[in-house]
Design an enzyme around this catalytic site. Structure first.
Site, mmCIF file in Angstrom:
data_model
loop_
_atom_site.group_PDB
_atom_site.id
_atom_site.type_symbol
_atom_site.label_atom_id
_atom_site.label_comp_id
_atom_site.label_asym_id
_atom_site.label_seq_id
_atom_site.Cartn_x
_atom_site.Cartn_y
_atom_site.Cartn_z
ATOM 1 N N ASP A 37 2.761 1.600 5.873
ATOM 2 C CA ASP A 37 3.034 0.222 6.282
ATOM 3 C C ASP A 37 4.178 -0.347 5.447
ATOM 4 O O ASP A 37 5.136 -0.915 5.969
ATOM 5 C CB ASP A 37 1.764 -0.616 6.101
ATOM 6 C CG ASP A 37 1.985 -2.075 6.458
ATOM 7 O OD1 ASP A 37 2.578 -2.327 7.518
ATOM 8 O OD2 ASP A 37 1.570 -2.946 5.667
ATOM 9 N N ASP A 88 6.048 5.417 -5.252
ATOM 10 C CA ASP A 88 6.991 4.512 -5.919
ATOM 11 C C ASP A 88 8.391 5.128 -5.949
ATOM 12 O O ASP A 88 9.397 4.466 -5.669
ATOM 13 C CB ASP A 88 6.501 4.105 -7.320
ATOM 14 C CG ASP A 88 6.008 5.276 -8.165
ATOM 15 O OD1 ASP A 88 5.893 6.402 -7.620
ATOM 16 O OD2 ASP A 88 5.727 5.077 -9.359
ATOM 17 N N TYR A 130 -7.284 0.444 4.849
ATOM 18 C CA TYR A 130 -7.392 -0.479 5.982
ATOM 19 C C TYR A 130 -8.794 -0.462 6.586
ATOM 20 O O TYR A 130 -9.211 -1.431 7.211
ATOM 21 C CB TYR A 130 -6.398 -0.096 7.084
ATOM 22 C CG TYR A 130 -5.027 -0.698 6.938
ATOM 23 C CD1 TYR A 130 -4.277 -0.502 5.786
ATOM 24 C CD2 TYR A 130 -4.474 -1.466 7.961
ATOM 25 C CE1 TYR A 130 -3.015 -1.047 5.667
ATOM 26 C CE2 TYR A 130 -3.219 -2.014 7.845
ATOM 27 C CZ TYR A 130 -2.489 -1.796 6.695
ATOM 28 O OH TYR A 130 -1.241 -2.345 6.581
ATOM 29 N N ASP A 164 8.508 -1.014 6.513
ATOM 30 C CA ASP A 164 9.225 -2.291 6.469
ATOM 31 C C ASP A 164 10.496 -2.115 5.639
ATOM 32 O O ASP A 164 11.569 -2.600 5.990
ATOM 33 C CB ASP A 164 8.377 -3.412 5.833
ATOM 34 C CG ASP A 164 7.644 -4.257 6.886
ATOM 35 O OD1 ASP A 164 7.308 -3.695 7.946
ATOM 36 O OD2 ASP A 164 7.413 -5.456 6.639
ATOM 37 N N LYS A 197 0.200 9.098 -4.120
ATOM 38 C CA LYS A 197 0.169 8.584 -5.488
ATOM 39 C C LYS A 197 -0.832 9.457 -6.242
ATOM 40 O O LYS A 197 -1.842 8.993 -6.781
ATOM 41 C CB LYS A 197 -0.245 7.095 -5.464
ATOM 42 C CG LYS A 197 -0.141 6.371 -6.798
ATOM 43 C CD LYS A 197 1.284 6.106 -7.259
ATOM 44 C CE LYS A 197 1.280 5.526 -8.668
ATOM 45 N NZ LYS A 197 2.640 5.407 -9.235
HETATM 46 C C1 IPM Z 1 2.182 -3.018 11.166
HETATM 47 C C2 IPM Z 1 1.612 -4.364 10.815
HETATM 48 C C3 IPM Z 1 0.086 -4.272 10.866
HETATM 49 C C4 IPM Z 1 -0.343 -3.246 9.851
HETATM 50 C C5 IPM Z 1 -0.635 -5.605 10.656
HETATM 51 C C6 IPM Z 1 -0.207 -6.641 11.668
HETATM 52 C C7 IPM Z 1 -2.130 -5.435 10.670
HETATM 53 O O1 IPM Z 1 2.080 -4.774 9.586
HETATM 54 O O2 IPM Z 1 1.896 -2.511 12.273
HETATM 55 O O3 IPM Z 1 2.929 -2.472 10.364
HETATM 56 O O4 IPM Z 1 -0.443 -3.542 8.658
HETATM 57 O O5 IPM Z 1 -0.599 -2.101 10.249
HETATM 58 MG MG MG Z 2 3.578 -3.514 8.758
#
Ligand code: IPM
Ligand code: MG
Length: 357
Positions: A244, A220, A141, A248, A188
């Site tokens: 990240d 993975d 990032y 999700d 990884k």
């Molecule tokens: C998160 C989001 C952010 C990230 C984006 C909006 C930059 O996806 O906080 O998980 O990737 O960190």
């Molecule tokens: Mg995110």
């Protein structure tokens, strides 16, 4: 206690859900005799429109003046041009970096009453209570990126130092001591040099915590095990991008992304608290977003930045009570089931906090 809290609502549903979280904090202040002062700032697309920058200087200064930041969400189709020089997400990344918030805590706890809202079978989910500690100010990032060969080749660079790995792994172990005492480090290392450094460093740090079980997983494999045996995890610590993606995925274990809070912490008590969901432009402005992730983020603010554990629990108990009593927002309601709006769900939690004895 007196505390200055920065409020950065941002874009999309950010302002709607943040307003409810703030109201819940106000209810906590009333009920428990604290004085919270809220100071609002611009971030994301809203800030780009007003100032041309996704994180204006004044906003960062405002945050530095406060003990904690309540953050909504940033982004939306309005600012989505991938070639634009300024993007809303830069505001979030700059604030994490600017405040030195290197450890992002994303708890994923299954509320049994919501198990059927998940796409995964109840038997698999039962007992899920894990915490992802995501490194937040390093890795790909923040590495060098760009184009070369006349724009025909693009590159992003992943960089980690021993110190960056050490501090976040320490955070994970400290937190594991208050939980089930098990840390899984995810990398990884079969491919990436950064991951080999990560693994070496995590292994060394782990020796300082002989009372905490420790293992490694490749990212993975971790992605697979998260939906195969989620209840066996306790604390997962990993680098920025893996964290990240895995969070999700993990959010789906709880039925809705609208339920998950997060805390971003650095070396001191300053922290930033945000729902893990995004700005959801498709439902923005309709008053139907689920405010519970923002409200639970406010609970984390009480716990981690203000050390008000009893107050944090009061908020969490109120959320749990509303869910147990069958109240649902649109994202959680089944077909034909009645759903509460953002404000109504917020009000439910406010009232229940006010009644805590
Ligand atoms: C998160 C989001 C952010 C990230 C984006 C909006 C930059 O996806 O906080 O998980 O990737 O960190
Ligand atoms: Mg995110």
């Amino acid at each position: 206690m007196r505390a200055n809290i920065a409020v950065l609502p941002g874009d999309g549903i950010g302002p709607e859900v943040t307003a409810e979280a703030q109201r819940v904090l106000e209810a906590v202040a009333d009920r428990f005799g604290h004085e919270f002062t809220f100071r609002e700032g611009l971030v994301g697309g809203a800030a780009i429109d007003a100032t041309g920058s996704a994180l204006p200087e004044e906003t960062l200064a405002l945050c530095r003046d406060c003990v904690a930041v309540l953050f909504g969400a940033v982004g939306g189709p309005r600012w989505d041009d991938p070639t634009a020089a300024v993007r809303p997400e830069q505001g979030l990344l700059a604030i994490r970096k600017g405040l030195g918030l290197y450890a992002n805590l994303r708890p994923v706890t299954l509320n049994p009453v919501l198990a059927d809202a998940s796409t995964i079978k109840r038997e698999t989910l039962e007992g899920t209570d894990l915490l992802v500690v995501r490194e937040l100010t390093g890795g790909i990032y923040f590495g060098e990126r760009g184009r070369r060969d006349g724009g025909q080749t693009a590159y992003d660079t992943m960089v980690y130092s021993v110190e960056e790995v050490e501090r976040v792994v320490h955070t994970a172990f400290r937190l594991a001591r208050g939980r089930k005492r098990h840390v899984t480090s995810v990398d990884k290392a079969n491919v990436l040099e950064c991951s080999r450094l990560w693994r070496e460093t995590a292994t060394r740090v782990a020796k300082e915590y002989p009372d905490v079980a420790f293992d490694h997983l490749l990212v993975d494999a971790c992605a697979m095990h998260l939906i195969r045996r989620p209840a066996t995890f306790d604390v997962i610590v990993t680098e920025n991008m893996f964290g990240d993606i895995l969070t999700d995925e993990a959010s789906m274990l709880t039925g809705s992304m609208g339920m998950l809070p997060s805390a971003s912490l650095g070396a001191g008590s300053m922290g930033l608290y945000e729902p893990i969901h995004g700005s959801a432009p498709d439902i923005a402005g309709q008053g139907i977003a689920n405010p519970l992730a923002a409200i639970l983020s406010a609970a984390l603010l009480l716990r981690h930045s203000l050390a008000l554990e009893q107050e944090a629990r009061a908020v969490e108990t109120a959320v749990d009570g509303a869910l147990r009593a069958g109240y649902r927002t649109h994202d959680l309601a089944g077909q034909g089931e009645q759903a509460l709006g953002t404000r109504e769900m917020g009000e439910m939690i406010v009232r229940s906090v006010a009644e805590v004895s």
